[in-house]
Design a protein around this motif. Sequence first.
Motif, short mmCIF file in Angstrom:
data_model
loop_
_atom_site.label_atom_id
_atom_site.label_comp_id
_atom_site.label_asym_id
_atom_site.label_seq_id
_atom_site.Cartn_x
_atom_site.Cartn_y
_atom_site.Cartn_z
N ALA A 87 6.03 11.64 13.01
CA ALA A 87 6.06 10.32 13.62
C ALA A 87 4.66 9.72 13.71
O ALA A 87 4.48 8.51 13.54
CB ALA A 87 6.69 10.40 15.02
N GLY A 88 3.66 10.57 13.97
CA GLY A 88 2.28 10.08 13.99
C GLY A 88 1.83 9.58 12.62
O GLY A 88 1.12 8.57 12.52
N LYS A 89 2.26 10.28 11.56
CA LYS A 89 1.90 9.81 10.21
C LYS A 89 2.58 8.49 9.89
O LYS A 89 1.99 7.63 9.20
CB LYS A 89 2.31 10.86 9.18
N VAL A 90 3.80 8.30 10.39
CA VAL A 90 4.50 7.03 10.17
C VAL A 90 3.75 5.89 10.85
O VAL A 90 3.66 4.77 10.32
CB VAL A 90 5.95 7.11 10.67
N VAL A 91 3.21 6.16 12.05
CA VAL A 91 2.40 5.14 12.73
C VAL A 91 1.18 4.79 11.89
O VAL A 91 0.84 3.61 11.70
CB VAL A 91 1.97 5.64 14.13
N LYS A 92 0.50 5.80 11.36
CA LYS A 92 -0.67 5.56 10.51
C LYS A 92 -0.28 4.77 9.27
O LYS A 92 -1.03 3.88 8.81
CB LYS A 92 -1.32 6.88 10.11
N GLU A 93 0.87 5.09 8.72
CA GLU A 93 1.35 4.36 7.54
C GLU A 93 1.56 2.89 7.87
O GLU A 93 1.21 2.00 7.07
CB GLU A 93 2.64 4.99 7.05
N ALA A 94 2.16 2.61 9.04
CA ALA A 94 2.37 1.22 9.44
C ALA A 94 1.03 0.51 9.68
O ALA A 94 0.87 -0.68 9.34
CB ALA A 94 3.25 1.15 10.68
N GLN A 95 0.08 1.21 10.29
CA GLN A 95 -1.23 0.61 10.55
C GLN A 95 -2.00 0.32 9.27
O GLN A 95 -2.88 -0.54 9.25
CB GLN A 95 -2.05 1.54 11.45
N ALA A 96 -1.65 1.01 8.19
CA ALA A 96 -2.30 0.74 6.91
C ALA A 96 -2.00 -0.66 6.42
O ALA A 96 -2.72 -1.20 5.56
CB ALA A 96 -1.85 1.77 5.86
N GLY A 97 -0.94 -1.29 6.97
CA GLY A 97 -0.62 -2.66 6.59
C GLY A 97 -1.66 -3.67 7.02
O GLY A 97 -1.66 -4.81 6.52
N TYR A 98 -2.54 -3.30 7.95
CA TYR A 98 -3.63 -4.21 8.36
C TYR A 98 -4.69 -4.35 7.26
O TYR A 98 -5.48 -5.30 7.31
CB TYR A 98 -4.30 -3.69 9.62
N PHE A 99 -4.73 -3.44 6.32
CA PHE A 99 -5.82 -3.39 5.34
C PHE A 99 -5.32 -3.80 3.96
O PHE A 99 -4.12 -3.68 3.65
CB PHE A 99 -6.41 -1.97 5.29
N PRO A 100 -6.23 -4.27 3.14
CA PRO A 100 -5.83 -4.65 1.77
C PRO A 100 -5.55 -3.43 0.91
O PRO A 100 -6.02 -2.33 1.19
CB PRO A 100 -7.05 -5.43 1.26
N THR A 101 -4.77 -3.67 -0.13
CA THR A 101 -4.49 -2.64 -1.12
C THR A 101 -5.37 -2.87 -2.34
O THR A 101 -5.35 -3.96 -2.92
CB THR A 101 -3.02 -2.66 -1.53
N LEU A 102 -6.15 -1.89 -2.72
CA LEU A 102 -7.06 -2.00 -3.85
C LEU A 102 -6.61 -1.06 -4.95
O LEU A 102 -6.18 0.06 -4.67
CB LEU A 102 -8.50 -1.66 -3.44
N SER A 103 -6.73 -1.50 -6.19
CA SER A 103 -6.40 -0.65 -7.33
C SER A 103 -7.36 -0.94 -8.47
O SER A 103 -7.89 -2.05 -8.59
CB SER A 103 -4.96 -0.87 -7.78
N ALA A 104 -7.61 0.06 -9.27
CA ALA A 104 -8.53 -0.08 -10.40
C ALA A 104 -7.81 0.33 -11.68
O ALA A 104 -6.87 1.14 -11.65
CB ALA A 104 -9.78 0.78 -10.20
N SER A 105 -8.27 -0.23 -12.78
CA SER A 105 -7.64 0.10 -14.06
C SER A 105 -8.71 0.08 -15.16
O SER A 105 -9.72 -0.63 -15.06
CB SER A 105 -6.53 -0.90 -14.40
N ALA A 106 -8.47 0.88 -16.16
CA ALA A 106 -9.34 0.91 -17.33
C ALA A 106 -8.48 1.25 -18.54
O ALA A 106 -7.50 2.02 -18.41
CB ALA A 106 -10.46 1.93 -17.17
N GLY A 107 -8.83 0.68 -19.71
CA GLY A 107 -7.99 0.97 -20.86
C GLY A 107 -8.57 0.44 -22.16
O GLY A 107 -9.62 -0.20 -22.20
N TRP A 108 -7.86 0.77 -23.21
CA TRP A 108 -8.22 0.29 -24.55
C TRP A 108 -6.93 -0.11 -25.23
O TRP A 108 -5.88 0.55 -25.07
CB TRP A 108 -8.91 1.40 -25.33
N SER A 109 -6.96 -1.21 -25.97
CA SER A 109 -5.75 -1.70 -26.64
C SER A 109 -6.08 -2.04 -28.09
O SER A 109 -7.18 -2.49 -28.42
CB SER A 109 -5.19 -2.93 -25.93
#
Length: 468
Positions: A87-109
């Motif tokens: 239940a504590g982890k679920v609270v932390k998961e919900a609190q993560a909604g206050y922060f932005p989601t960042l992702s990185a990518s790299a590739g060759w085409s």
Amino acid sequence: MKYQYLLIPIAGLLLLSSETSAQSQVSPYLKDEMPQSWQMTQQCYQTLPSDDAWWRTFNDPVLDSLINRAVANNYNVAAAIKRIEMAGKVVKEAQAGYFPTLSASAGWSLDRQSGATVKPAVRTSNTSSFSLGATMNWEIDVFGRVKANVNSRKAAYNVARADYDAVMVSLCANVATAYMQLRTCQEQLAVATAHIDSQERVVKITEARYEADLGDMLDVTQARIVLYGTQSSLPALYAQIRTLMNTLSILLGEYPDSLVLSLQEYTNMPNYKQTVAAGVPSDLLRRRPDIVESEFQLAEYAANIGVAKKDFLPVLSLTGSIGTSAHEIGGMFGDHSLSYSVAPQLSWTIFDGLARNYRTAEAKLQFEAAIDDYNLTVLNAVKEVDNALLNYNSTLEAIELQKKVVNESKKSLDLSVDLYKSGLTAFSNVVDGQMNWLESQNSLVELEGKALSTLISLYQALGGGWQY
């Protein structure tokens, strides 16, 4: 242990302080006022209950040790702790909604474009590129949707904590009850053993009288029947004792062999006559884990209503990306290779077939149903305490009367034996005296064991007490 709390104060929801009056300690969800006092108060005094380890009032080091081991090793307790952590982890998961989601990518085409799709046909074209970039997505909690979800998860966390408390109260009561039942069986075994010694002496008396032509063989056989009947009760008692040891071993999370040596030693049963600090009925609102859990469940459902209402409001989000791409790796950070985008967005669901209305109505009905469950929980708690007090006091009265029966049965047996030795009464009176004395002593032991079990039920009904 990490979670060392059993009685959780419901600050702001249930009570103001321990010094406030009982009338002020009323939950806003109660439909009727709590009783002013318990129906039976002969063995209890009404004050705010202390958060004590109630089993220590029995002054039994073995029982103290068993409960400590059960708390450390019981699998239900371990599972309850895991539920708190989840239940504590679920609270932390919900609190993560206050922060932005960042992702990185790299590739060759590598792309090849066909030239045969036009007329006249042209040469095919080949392109290749390296890319490196990052994206961000952030829901800005302007309208409190994330906060409402966090509040709901925090309430669920409190429910898990209260569930842990309920497991602890139940565990301590179950260990103590099984232990008292074990001591009761061992006391019955001691009574049977003492009676076997007495009955063997009576058999010798009948045999001596028969050999001296002062009695007949019927007296001998009747004396032996009583003796063998008592001896035949021993195997069942031994089996019951071992069964109770097995029960305790499960509660302690250990194998039975580790308990046999410590539990085989027996001197006397714990003291069954105690005065209990029961407190006024409204104390149950902060003391009983099931009521506390039900209250926190109400808080969770109330928060769920808030979450459902937030779906009617817009969602403000910010999406951004930045990256670089080039035909060769060396040119990825050169001129004209950088690309980026920033896209703030306000989205608002205008119509969804009334789905949000139904979800909100469902959340409200769930909350109202939980209020009914809460009131039923309180009613059952009051009933359990009243019944436990009534049973405990009635059992104490029965014990005092049964002690008189035991004393008179012993006198009757002694008189019948003396008269039989003098040839002034039939041996059947001795047989009756033996059976009456044994039965009366067994009944007394059963009543004393019942008093101990009922006393534990009373402590459990009051919500117990825990001290680390």
